[in-house]
Write a protein that holds these residues in place. Structure first.
Motif, PDB file in Angstrom:
ATOM      1  N   GLN A   1     -14.823   9.866   6.222  1.00  0.00           N
ATOM      2  CA  GLN A   1     -14.001  10.327   5.105  1.00  0.00           C
ATOM      3  C   GLN A   1     -13.431   9.129   4.363  1.00  0.00           C
ATOM      4  OE1 GLN A   1     -11.117  13.032   6.602  1.00  0.00           O
ATOM      5  NE2 GLN A   1     -12.624  14.503   7.321  1.00  0.00           N
ATOM      6  N   GLN A   2     -13.254   9.302   3.056  1.00  0.00           N
ATOM      7  CA  GLN A   2     -12.791   8.202   2.223  1.00  0.00           C
ATOM      8  C   GLN A   2     -11.651   8.646   1.317  1.00  0.00           C
ATOM      9  OE1 GLN A   2     -16.557   7.134   0.279  1.00  0.00           O
ATOM     10  NE2 GLN A   2     -16.613   5.289   1.526  1.00  0.00           N
ATOM     11  N   ILE A   3     -10.861   7.674   0.877  1.00  0.00           N
ATOM     12  CA  ILE A   3      -9.824   7.920  -0.124  1.00  0.00           C
ATOM     13  C   ILE A   3      -9.920   6.840  -1.185  1.00  0.00           C
ATOM     14  CG2 ILE A   3      -8.272   9.001   1.542  1.00  0.00           C
ATOM     15  CD1 ILE A   3      -6.608   6.459   1.517  1.00  0.00           C
ATOM     16  N   ARG A   4      -9.375   7.141  -2.337  1.00  0.00           N
ATOM     17  CA  ARG A   4      -9.410   6.177  -3.431  1.00  0.00           C
ATOM     18  C   ARG A   4      -8.543   4.957  -3.098  1.00  0.00           C
ATOM     19  NH1 ARG A   4     -11.538   8.494  -7.942  1.00  0.00           N
ATOM     20  NH2 ARG A   4     -11.657  10.761  -7.944  1.00  0.00           N
ATOM     21  N   THR A   5      -9.059   3.792  -3.451  1.00  0.00           N
ATOM     22  CA  THR A   5      -8.299   2.558  -3.238  1.00  0.00           C
ATOM     23  C   THR A   5      -7.013   2.562  -4.064  1.00  0.00           C
ATOM     24  OG1 THR A   5     -10.407   1.419  -2.917  1.00  0.00           O
ATOM     25  CG2 THR A   5      -8.472   0.032  -3.195  1.00  0.00           C
ATOM     26  N   THR A   6      -7.001   3.305  -5.174  1.00  0.00           N
ATOM     27  CA  THR A   6      -5.804   3.368  -6.012  1.00  0.00           C
ATOM     28  C   THR A   6      -4.602   3.932  -5.263  1.00  0.00           C
ATOM     29  OG1 THR A   6      -6.656   5.479  -6.862  1.00  0.00           O
ATOM     30  CG2 THR A   6      -7.016   3.539  -8.222  1.00  0.00           C
ATOM     31  N   LEU A   7      -4.847   4.621  -4.134  1.00  0.00           N
ATOM     32  CA  LEU A   7      -3.732   5.151  -3.355  1.00  0.00           C
ATOM     33  C   LEU A   7      -2.965   4.061  -2.621  1.00  0.00           C
ATOM     34  CD1 LEU A   7      -5.186   8.484  -1.950  1.00  0.00           C
ATOM     35  CD2 LEU A   7      -3.274   8.210  -3.511  1.00  0.00           C
ATOM     36  N   LEU A   8      -3.455   2.831  -2.676  1.00  0.00           N
ATOM     37  CA  LEU A   8      -2.715   1.709  -2.097  1.00  0.00           C
ATOM     38  C   LEU A   8      -1.986   0.922  -3.185  1.00  0.00           C
ATOM     39  CD1 LEU A   8      -5.073   0.357   0.717  1.00  0.00           C
ATOM     40  CD2 LEU A   8      -3.064   1.818   0.918  1.00  0.00           C
ATOM     41  N   THR A   9      -1.806   1.555  -4.338  1.00  0.00           N
ATOM     42  CA  THR A   9      -0.999   0.940  -5.388  1.00  0.00           C
ATOM     43  C   THR A   9       0.382   0.589  -4.836  1.00  0.00           C
ATOM     44  OG1 THR A   9      -2.102   2.175  -7.147  1.00  0.00           O
ATOM     45  CG2 THR A   9       0.098   1.332  -7.630  1.00  0.00           C
ATOM     46  N   GLY A  10       0.821  -0.628  -5.064  1.00  0.00           N
ATOM     47  CA  GLY A  10       2.136  -1.056  -4.590  1.00  0.00           C
ATOM     48  C   GLY A  10       2.125  -1.655  -3.195  1.00  0.00           C
ATOM     49  N   PHE A  11       0.971  -1.673  -2.524  1.00  0.00           N
ATOM     50  CA  PHE A  11       0.916  -2.203  -1.152  1.00  0.00           C
ATOM     51  C   PHE A  11       1.313  -3.671  -1.125  1.00  0.00           C
ATOM     52  CE2 PHE A  11      -1.298  -4.357   2.319  1.00  0.00           C
ATOM     53  CZ  PHE A  11      -0.882  -3.603   3.410  1.00  0.00           C
TER      54      PHE A  11
ATOM     55  N   VAL B   1      -8.393  -4.123  -2.719  1.00  0.00           N
ATOM     56  CA  VAL B   1      -7.069  -3.511  -2.846  1.00  0.00           C
ATOM     57  C   VAL B   1      -6.306  -4.126  -4.012  1.00  0.00           C
ATOM     58  CG1 VAL B   1      -4.851  -3.118  -1.698  1.00  0.00           C
ATOM     59  CG2 VAL B   1      -6.983  -2.933  -0.402  1.00  0.00           C
ATOM     60  N   GLU B   2      -6.470  -5.417  -4.197  1.00  0.00           N
ATOM     61  CA  GLU B   2      -5.785  -6.097  -5.304  1.00  0.00           C
ATOM     62  C   GLU B   2      -6.275  -5.562  -6.647  1.00  0.00           C
ATOM     63  OE1 GLU B   2      -4.382 -10.655  -6.276  1.00  0.00           O
ATOM     64  OE2 GLU B   2      -6.273 -10.311  -5.237  1.00  0.00           O
ATOM     65  N   SER B   3      -7.582  -5.254  -6.737  1.00  0.00           N
ATOM     66  CA  SER B   3      -8.152  -4.734  -7.987  1.00  0.00           C
ATOM     67  C   SER B   3      -8.137  -3.206  -8.038  1.00  0.00           C
ATOM     68  CB  SER B   3      -9.599  -5.221  -8.135  1.00  0.00           C
ATOM     69  OG  SER B   3     -10.410  -4.763  -7.068  1.00  0.00           O
ATOM     70  N   LEU B   4      -7.755  -2.558  -6.896  1.00  0.00           N
ATOM     71  CA  LEU B   4      -7.688  -1.096  -6.798  1.00  0.00           C
ATOM     72  C   LEU B   4      -9.011  -0.451  -7.212  1.00  0.00           C
ATOM     73  CD1 LEU B   4      -4.113  -0.505  -8.245  1.00  0.00           C
ATOM     74  CD2 LEU B   4      -4.796  -0.617  -5.846  1.00  0.00           C
ATOM     75  N   ASP B   5     -10.100  -0.974  -6.669  1.00  0.00           N
ATOM     76  CA  ASP B   5     -11.426  -0.535  -7.058  1.00  0.00           C
ATOM     77  C   ASP B   5     -12.118   0.246  -5.948  1.00  0.00           C
ATOM     78  OD1 ASP B   5     -13.784  -0.392  -8.633  1.00  0.00           O
ATOM     79  OD2 ASP B   5     -14.648  -2.035  -7.462  1.00  0.00           O
ATOM     80  N   GLY B   6     -12.750   1.374  -6.292  1.00  0.00           N
ATOM     81  CA  GLY B   6     -13.603   2.085  -5.352  1.00  0.00           C
ATOM     82  C   GLY B   6     -12.859   2.921  -4.330  1.00  0.00           C
ATOM     83  N   TYR B   7     -13.475   3.048  -3.149  1.00  0.00           N
ATOM     84  CA  TYR B   7     -12.954   3.892  -2.079  1.00  0.00           C
ATOM     85  C   TYR B   7     -12.842   3.094  -0.782  1.00  0.00           C
ATOM     86  CZ  TYR B   7     -14.096   7.800  -5.164  1.00  0.00           C
ATOM     87  OH  TYR B   7     -14.158   8.665  -6.230  1.00  0.00           O
ATOM     88  N   LEU B   8     -11.977   3.587   0.122  1.00  0.00           N
ATOM     89  CA  LEU B   8     -11.795   2.988   1.442  1.00  0.00           C
ATOM     90  C   LEU B   8     -11.958   4.058   2.500  1.00  0.00           C
ATOM     91  CD1 LEU B   8      -8.607   0.825   0.726  1.00  0.00           C
ATOM     92  CD2 LEU B   8     -10.938  -0.039   1.050  1.00  0.00           C
ATOM     93  N   ALA B   9     -12.446   3.649   3.675  1.00  0.00           N
ATOM     94  CA  ALA B   9     -12.579   4.586   4.784  1.00  0.00           C
ATOM     95  C   ALA B   9     -11.201   5.037   5.233  1.00  0.00           C
ATOM     96  CB  ALA B   9     -13.322   3.933   5.943  1.00  0.00           C
ATOM     97  N   LEU B  10     -11.045   6.325   5.478  1.00  0.00           N
ATOM     98  CA  LEU B  10      -9.748   6.887   5.835  1.00  0.00           C
ATOM     99  C   LEU B  10      -9.220   6.302   7.138  1.00  0.00           C
ATOM    100  CD1 LEU B  10      -7.557   8.905   5.107  1.00  0.00           C
ATOM    101  CD2 LEU B  10      -8.859  10.675   6.265  1.00  0.00           C
ATOM    102  N   ASP B  11     -10.111   6.067   8.112  1.00  0.00           N
ATOM    103  CA  ASP B  11      -9.640   5.521   9.387  1.00  0.00           C
ATOM    104  C   ASP B  11      -9.133   4.094   9.230  1.00  0.00           C
ATOM    105  OD1 ASP B  11     -12.128   4.468   8.882  1.00  0.00           O
ATOM    106  OD2 ASP B  11     -12.864   4.656  10.940  1.00  0.00           O
ATOM    107  N   GLN B  12      -9.692   3.336   8.277  1.00  0.00           N
ATOM    108  CA  GLN B  12      -9.214   1.980   8.028  1.00  0.00           C
ATOM    109  C   GLN B  12      -7.822   2.003   7.409  1.00  0.00           C
ATOM    110  OE1 GLN B  12     -12.397   0.464   5.548  1.00  0.00           O
ATOM    111  NE2 GLN B  12     -13.377  -0.553   7.281  1.00  0.00           N
ATOM    112  N   VAL B  13      -7.610   2.951   6.476  1.00  0.00           N
ATOM    113  CA  VAL B  13      -6.291   3.065   5.850  1.00  0.00           C
ATOM    114  C   VAL B  13      -5.254   3.502   6.885  1.00  0.00           C
ATOM    115  CG1 VAL B  13      -4.947   4.270   4.095  1.00  0.00           C
ATOM    116  CG2 VAL B  13      -7.269   3.526   3.587  1.00  0.00           C
ATOM    117  N   ALA B  14      -5.637   4.439   7.775  1.00  0.00           N
ATOM    118  CA  ALA B  14      -4.725   4.874   8.838  1.00  0.00           C
ATOM    119  C   ALA B  14      -4.344   3.697   9.722  1.00  0.00           C
ATOM    120  CB  ALA B  14      -5.379   5.979   9.664  1.00  0.00           C
ATOM    121  N   GLU B  15      -5.332   2.886  10.052  1.00  0.00           N
ATOM    122  CA  GLU B  15      -5.070   1.695  10.879  1.00  0.00           C
ATOM    123  C   GLU B  15      -4.162   0.718  10.152  1.00  0.00           C
ATOM    124  OE1 GLU B  15      -7.601  -2.058  12.794  1.00  0.00           O
ATOM    125  OE2 GLU B  15      -8.652  -0.245  12.134  1.00  0.00           O
ATOM    126  N   LEU B  16      -4.393   0.556   8.847  1.00  0.00           N
ATOM    127  CA  LEU B  16      -3.572  -0.353   8.043  1.00  0.00           C
ATOM    128  C   LEU B  16      -2.114   0.096   8.022  1.00  0.00           C
ATOM    129  CD1 LEU B  16      -3.278  -2.698   5.983  1.00  0.00           C
ATOM    130  CD2 LEU B  16      -3.840  -1.023   4.189  1.00  0.00           C
TER     131      LEU B  16
END
Length: 355
Positions: A3-13, A38-53
């Motif tokens: 599963q993936q989520i948009r990288t834009t959801l890490l805006t402000g990280f 993440v700096e460019s807020l481009d594309g998608y990221l794996a959901l498990d990676q974001v959870a880990e982050l």
């Protein structure tokens, strides 16, 4: 399937981690995420990676409410093209139902449902079960951070999209006990723990509230656009079709049938009238998409995923294929080439002025 989520959801990280005296790059790399993405807020990221982050960041920076803090950095853009659904929804309830259908096709498979219980309606978030199934049973914190983050993002986006008409009465959380004491401060309503599912509780009557009055910036622009176009008459049929394409693309409703509906004619009639002018609807749409893609790619922003949405593509891969067909290369390379050309032109102009 991951599963993936948009990288834009890490805006402000970057900003939030820096405020907490942490290293954004180090945390991203340790979670197998490319900092540049993440700096460019481009594309998608794996959901498990974001959870880990989120888990690592909350733990290493001793910030138990990191998920909610990061969610606060989001806005209406967090839900991507869902904002366009407001333009076609007369009531809050209609918008929520439209949003739920669209979320069912989202790359991160966020499942949401409305359940009426007496005078209250529960907006239930069911994506959490999928997320928990991917995480180890002995690691409750990543579940906690991810759940709070997704709930927070949803609340902030809905508040931006629907304005004062989106008012919660309470919040239900699956969390058995509070991990921190910032819940009610963030949600602004009573929070109840140890519930069967995470949910926003609304008064059912609020679903009947009109959306067009809650936020002037989100009024039904499409209706106004169409009314103005129809006043121009038959002589400007091509212009009407082109303007409707511009307007319907972000809504992902840009088809020959939909344009014909908005013009009040049969699809075959519109097709024939375009053919009389030696035009094909699909060619017009493709040409406009190419022109807009070239315009959007001529600067550092917006990110690729947002461009894909604005051009009406349901998948990032579809935009990538179209870009390769138009320019014989990837969107990122097109952006680099166009920006290099702009820099070269500006340098040449400055040199000419000096001479």
């Amino acid at each position: 399937m991951t599963q993936q989520i948009r990288t834009t959801l890490l805006t402000g990280f970057y900003e939030l981690v820096s405020q907490l005296k942490g290293s954004p790059e180090a945390l991203l790399i340790s979670s197998r995420i490319n900092p540049h993405q993440v700096e460019s807020l481009d594309g998608y990221l794996a959901l498990d990676q974001v959870a880990e982050l989120l888990n690592k960041t909350a733990s290493q920076l001793s910030c138990a409410d990191f998920g909610l803090r990061l969610a606060y950095s989001q806005g209406a853009a967090a839900l991507g093209s869902l904002g366009a659904a407001v333009l076609q929804s007369l009531t809050l309830g209609e918008f929520l139902n439209t949003a739920i259908k669209q979320l069912g096709n989202a790359p991160y498979n966020l499942r949401v449902e409305l359940t009426k219980k007496g005078k209250h309606t529960h907006l239930n978030f069911l994506c959490i079960d999928d997320l928990e199934a991917q995480l180890a049973e002995d690691a409750p914190l990543p579940q906690q951070q991810s759940r709070e983050f997704l709930l927070g993002v949803s609340l902030v986006a809905l508040q931006h999209l629907c304005g004062s008409n989106f008012q919660l009465e309470s919040v239900h959380l699956k969390t058995e006990r509070p991990v921190h004491d910032h819940y009610e401060n963030f949600f602004g309503v009573p929070v109840h723990f140890g519930k069967e599912t995470d949910a926003f509780i609304l008064n059912s009557s609020s679903l009947l509230q009109p959306t067009e009055k809650c936020n002037p910036s989100l009024r039904p622009l499409l209706k106004t656009y169409i009314e103005e176009l129809l006043q121009k008459g038959e002589a400007s049929l091509v212009e009407q079709v082109q303007q409707l394409i511009y307007c319907l693309m972000p809504l992902k409703r840009c088809s020959l049938q939909e344009v014909a509906n908005q013009l009040g004619m049969h699809k075959r009639t519109l097709q024939r009238r375009l053919r009389d002018r030696e035009l094909v609807f699909e060619d017009l749409l493709d040409r406009i998409r190419r022109e807009r893609a070239e315009y959007y790619l001529s600067g550092k922003q917006p990110p690729m995923s947002q461009i894909s949405d604005m051009l009406g593509y349901r998948e990032q891969s579809s935009f990538n294929r179209a870009c390769y067909r138009w320019f014989a290369t990837t969107p990122m390379r097109v952006r680099r080439q166009l920006m290099a050309q702009i820099v070269a032109r500006e340098a040449a102009q400055e040199l000419a002025e000096v001479e």
